[in-house]
Write an enzyme that holds these catalytic residues in place. Structure first.
Site, PDB file in Angstrom:
ATOM      1  N   GLY A  37       0.839  -1.201   0.000  1.00 55.83           N
ATOM      2  CA  GLY A  37       0.000   0.000   0.000  1.00 55.83           C
ATOM      3  C   GLY A  37       0.867   1.240   0.000  1.00 55.83           C
ATOM      4  O   GLY A  37       2.086   1.158   0.009  1.00 55.83           O
ATOM      5  N   VAL A  57       1.483  -5.766  11.104  1.00 55.77           N
ATOM      6  CA  VAL A  57       0.529  -6.515  11.940  1.00 55.77           C
ATOM      7  C   VAL A  57       1.122  -7.792  12.532  1.00 55.77           C
ATOM      8  O   VAL A  57       0.501  -8.412  13.395  1.00 55.77           O
ATOM      9  CB  VAL A  57      -0.776  -6.875  11.173  1.00 55.77           C
ATOM     10  CG1 VAL A  57      -1.542  -5.624  10.787  1.00 55.77           C
ATOM     11  CG2 VAL A  57      -0.496  -7.750   9.958  1.00 55.77           C
ATOM     12  N   TYR A 145      -0.061 -18.042   0.334  1.00 55.67           N
ATOM     13  CA  TYR A 145      -1.234 -17.159   0.419  1.00 55.67           C
ATOM     14  C   TYR A 145      -2.486 -17.981   0.734  1.00 55.67           C
ATOM     15  O   TYR A 145      -3.173 -17.735   1.728  1.00 55.67           O
ATOM     16  CB  TYR A 145      -1.391 -16.402  -0.889  1.00 55.67           C
ATOM     17  CG  TYR A 145      -2.547 -15.426  -0.933  1.00 55.67           C
ATOM     18  CD1 TYR A 145      -2.472 -14.189  -0.296  1.00 55.67           C
ATOM     19  CD2 TYR A 145      -3.711 -15.724  -1.650  1.00 55.67           C
ATOM     20  CE1 TYR A 145      -3.529 -13.276  -0.348  1.00 55.67           C
ATOM     21  CE2 TYR A 145      -4.769 -14.822  -1.713  1.00 55.67           C
ATOM     22  CZ  TYR A 145      -4.675 -13.605  -1.067  1.00 55.67           C
ATOM     23  OH  TYR A 145      -5.722 -12.706  -1.137  1.00 55.67           O
TER      24      TYR A 145
HETATM   25  P1  NAD Z   1      -3.292  -4.291  -1.315  1.00 54.19           P
HETATM   26  O1  NAD Z   1      -1.955  -4.902  -1.495  1.00 54.19           O
HETATM   27  O2  NAD Z   1      -3.620  -3.074  -2.077  1.00 54.19           O
HETATM   28  O3  NAD Z   1      -3.573  -3.978   0.219  1.00 54.19           O
HETATM   29  C1  NAD Z   1      -3.007  -4.719   1.268  1.00 54.19           C
HETATM   30  C2  NAD Z   1      -2.527  -3.751   2.321  1.00 54.19           C
HETATM   31  O4  NAD Z   1      -1.999  -4.483   3.430  1.00 54.19           O
HETATM   32  C3  NAD Z   1      -1.388  -2.858   1.805  1.00 54.19           C
HETATM   33  O5  NAD Z   1      -1.625  -1.508   2.157  1.00 54.19           O
HETATM   34  C4  NAD Z   1      -0.162  -3.409   2.501  1.00 54.19           C
HETATM   35  O6  NAD Z   1       0.844  -2.443   2.693  1.00 54.19           O
HETATM   36  C5  NAD Z   1      -0.760  -3.917   3.806  1.00 54.19           C
HETATM   37  N1  NAD Z   1       0.035  -4.975   4.442  1.00 54.19           N
HETATM   38  C6  NAD Z   1       0.478  -6.125   3.884  1.00 54.19           C
HETATM   39  N2  NAD Z   1       1.156  -6.852   4.804  1.00 54.19           N
HETATM   40  C7  NAD Z   1       1.123  -6.134   5.955  1.00 54.19           C
HETATM   41  C8  NAD Z   1       1.650  -6.355   7.256  1.00 54.19           C
HETATM   42  N3  NAD Z   1       2.349  -7.454   7.557  1.00 54.19           N
HETATM   43  N4  NAD Z   1       1.438  -5.409   8.208  1.00 54.19           N
HETATM   44  C9  NAD Z   1       0.741  -4.279   7.914  1.00 54.19           C
HETATM   45  N5  NAD Z   1       0.228  -4.013   6.700  1.00 54.19           N
HETATM   46  C10 NAD Z   1       0.412  -4.942   5.732  1.00 54.19           C
HETATM   47  O7  NAD Z   1      -4.351  -5.457  -1.632  1.00 54.19           O
HETATM   48  P2  NAD Z   1      -5.946  -5.418  -1.652  1.00 54.19           P
HETATM   49  O8  NAD Z   1      -6.379  -5.915  -2.968  1.00 54.19           O
HETATM   50  O9  NAD Z   1      -6.452  -4.133  -1.160  1.00 54.19           O
HETATM   51  O10 NAD Z   1      -6.278  -6.568  -0.587  1.00 54.19           O
HETATM   52  C11 NAD Z   1      -6.762  -6.266   0.712  1.00 54.19           C
HETATM   53  C12 NAD Z   1      -7.234  -7.559   1.380  1.00 54.19           C
HETATM   54  O11 NAD Z   1      -8.281  -8.141   0.621  1.00 54.19           O
HETATM   55  C13 NAD Z   1      -6.138  -8.618   1.503  1.00 54.19           C
HETATM   56  O12 NAD Z   1      -6.297  -9.288   2.735  1.00 54.19           O
HETATM   57  C14 NAD Z   1      -6.430  -9.562   0.363  1.00 54.19           C
HETATM   58  O13 NAD Z   1      -5.979 -10.872   0.636  1.00 54.19           O
HETATM   59  C15 NAD Z   1      -7.947  -9.486   0.297  1.00 54.19           C
HETATM   60  N6  NAD Z   1      -8.461  -9.840  -1.057  1.00 54.19           N
HETATM   61  C16 NAD Z   1      -8.379  -8.949  -2.084  1.00 54.19           C
HETATM   62  C17 NAD Z   1      -8.847  -9.306  -3.332  1.00 54.19           C
HETATM   63  C18 NAD Z   1      -8.847  -8.366  -4.511  1.00 54.19           C
HETATM   64  O14 NAD Z   1      -9.251  -8.789  -5.613  1.00 54.19           O
HETATM   65  N7  NAD Z   1      -8.469  -7.131  -4.397  1.00 54.19           N
HETATM   66  C19 NAD Z   1      -9.378 -10.603  -3.537  1.00 54.19           C
HETATM   67  C20 NAD Z   1      -9.402 -11.481  -2.461  1.00 54.19           C
HETATM   68  C21 NAD Z   1      -8.960 -11.096  -1.208  1.00 54.19           C
END
Ligand code: NAD
Ligand code: UDP
Length: 316
Positions: A37, A57, A145
């Site tokens: 992010g 986290v 994952y």
């Molecule tokens: P993204 O990568 O844009 O957002 C993830 C955020 O989590 C980022 O801001 C990243 O910096 C933060 N992050 C990662 N590891 C971290 C840690 N250890 N400590 C603190 N912050 C951490 O991805 P997204 O698409 O916004 O996904 C958000 C959530 O939704 C995730 O859990 C993902 O698995 C889930 N998800 C998303 C999709 C999709 O299509 N976008 C589909 C299925 C599940």
């Protein structure tokens, strides 16, 4: 006024969730390590109700005065990262989930866990309903994952049972929209970036594999429906959230070539191992029990997303 802690709040989905919570008058604290992010995803927010803390986290959460709900979204989500950041992802969805649940427990708050359609793996049941247990390759390249998300769900169930907590889980299917990182490797960011730059769109395999793409505003309203439902309707439960409009990757490429004014063509590359052949959510449960359904078509959602990608790529 509710105080929501949002892990991963500086990411794509997290930042839209933050917008939605602030609009509804919540106080919001974001915890994010900026791994995938970026602070810019929240730089438009002027509200004094938002606090953003750089925090991983996997580490013990900071102390708060009170918490009403923990939204646990932190986790890299692009298959491009599943190998290069395998341990980080696995631990974020295990140890990080434990930290998030402990935070909710300490403040007697409810929790919303972001799971994924990846828990279904390469599905042998189609469409996928919440009762399907999935077909994941435990040792394959997507396992850090997929399996950690499955563990995350199992840990949520264990916490519910042991501590009688109110925990809700959403299985998110492929979602897209503004603030996706153009470089994160997922298919819509790749195709839009390639089309805008006039490069050929890279179809992996023959493009016959399918996905069902949900526009971000629909997804966020689905998450909010689950989080805000009364306990008797959602506590301890899991809901698929996504769009049921299933499309092959070949057809997706053709749609994007029409939406973006471009001279790009397509080129074919090898299909990654364990790439799911089909994916479409069965959303009967959330539709019938919580009255949610998506409303934005793929074409409309893409048209709303293109200007953001044009802006980001112009800044590169
Ligand atoms: P993204 O990568 O844009 O957002 C993830 C955020 O989590 C980022 O801001 C990243 O910096 C933060 N992050 C990662 N590891 C971290 C840690 N250890 N400590 C603190 N912050 C951490 O991805 P997204 O698409 O916004 O996904 C958000 C959530 O939704 C995730 O859990 C993902 O698995 C889930 N998800 C998303 C999709 C999709 O299509 N976008 C589909 C299925 C599940
Ligand atoms: N894909 C593709 N070209 C790309 C990126 C992805 O053909 O440049 C394919 C990928 O192999 C998969 C689908 O698009 O079949 C969706 O990939 P994504 O990484 O967005 O998400 P997934 O659903 O696989 O987690």
């Amino acid at each position: 006024m509710e105080h929501a802690v949002v892990t991963g709040g500086a990411g794509f989905l997290g930042s839209h969730l933050v917008d939605s919570l602030l609009e509804d008058g919540c106080r919001v604290t974001v915890l994010d390590n900026y791994g995938s992010g970026r602070p810019e995803n929240l730089s438009h927010v002027e509200s004094s109700q938002l606090t953003v803390q750089k925090h991983d986290v996997r580490d013990t959460f900071p102390e708060f005065d009170d918490v009403d709900i923990v939204y646990h979204l932190a986790s890299r989500a692009s298959p491009d990262d599943f190998g290069s950041h395998a341990v980080e992802i696995a631990m974020t969805n295990s140890q990080g989930t434990e930290r998030a649940l402990e935070c909710a427990r300490e403040y007697d708050a409810r929790a919303l866990i972001a799971s994924t359609s990846e828990v279904y793996g390469n599905p042998e049941e189609h469409p996928q309903s919440e009762t399907y247990n999935g077909n994941v390759n435990i040792r394959g390249p997507r396992a850090p994952y997929d399996e950690s998300k499955r563990f995350s769900e199992a840990l949520a169930v264990a916490y519910e049972q042991k501590y009688r907590m109110d925990i809700r889980t959403v299985r998110i299917f492929n979602t897209y929209g503004p603030r996706m990182d153009p470089h994160d490797g997922r298919v819509i960011p790749n195709f839009l970036s390639q089309a805008i730059r006039g490069e050929d769109l890279t179809i992996y395999g023959d493009g016959s594999q399918t996905r069902s793409f949900c526009y971000v505003s629909d997804l966020i309203s689905g998450i909010r429906n689950v989080a805000d439902a009364p306990p008797e309707a959602a506590a301890g439960d899991v809901f698929n959230v996504g769009n049921t409009e299933e499309i092959s990757i070949q057809t997706l490429a053709e749609v994007i070539l029409k939406v973006v004014d471009t001279d790009s063509g397509v080129t074919y590359k090898s299909l990654p191992q364990d790439d799911p052949e089909v994916r479409r959510p069965d959303i009967f449960k959330i539709t019938s029990e919580l009255s949610w359904e998506p409303s934005i078509s793929l074409r409309t959602g893409l048209e709303r997303t293109v200007p953001y990608f044009e802006g980001r790529l112009a800044d590169d």
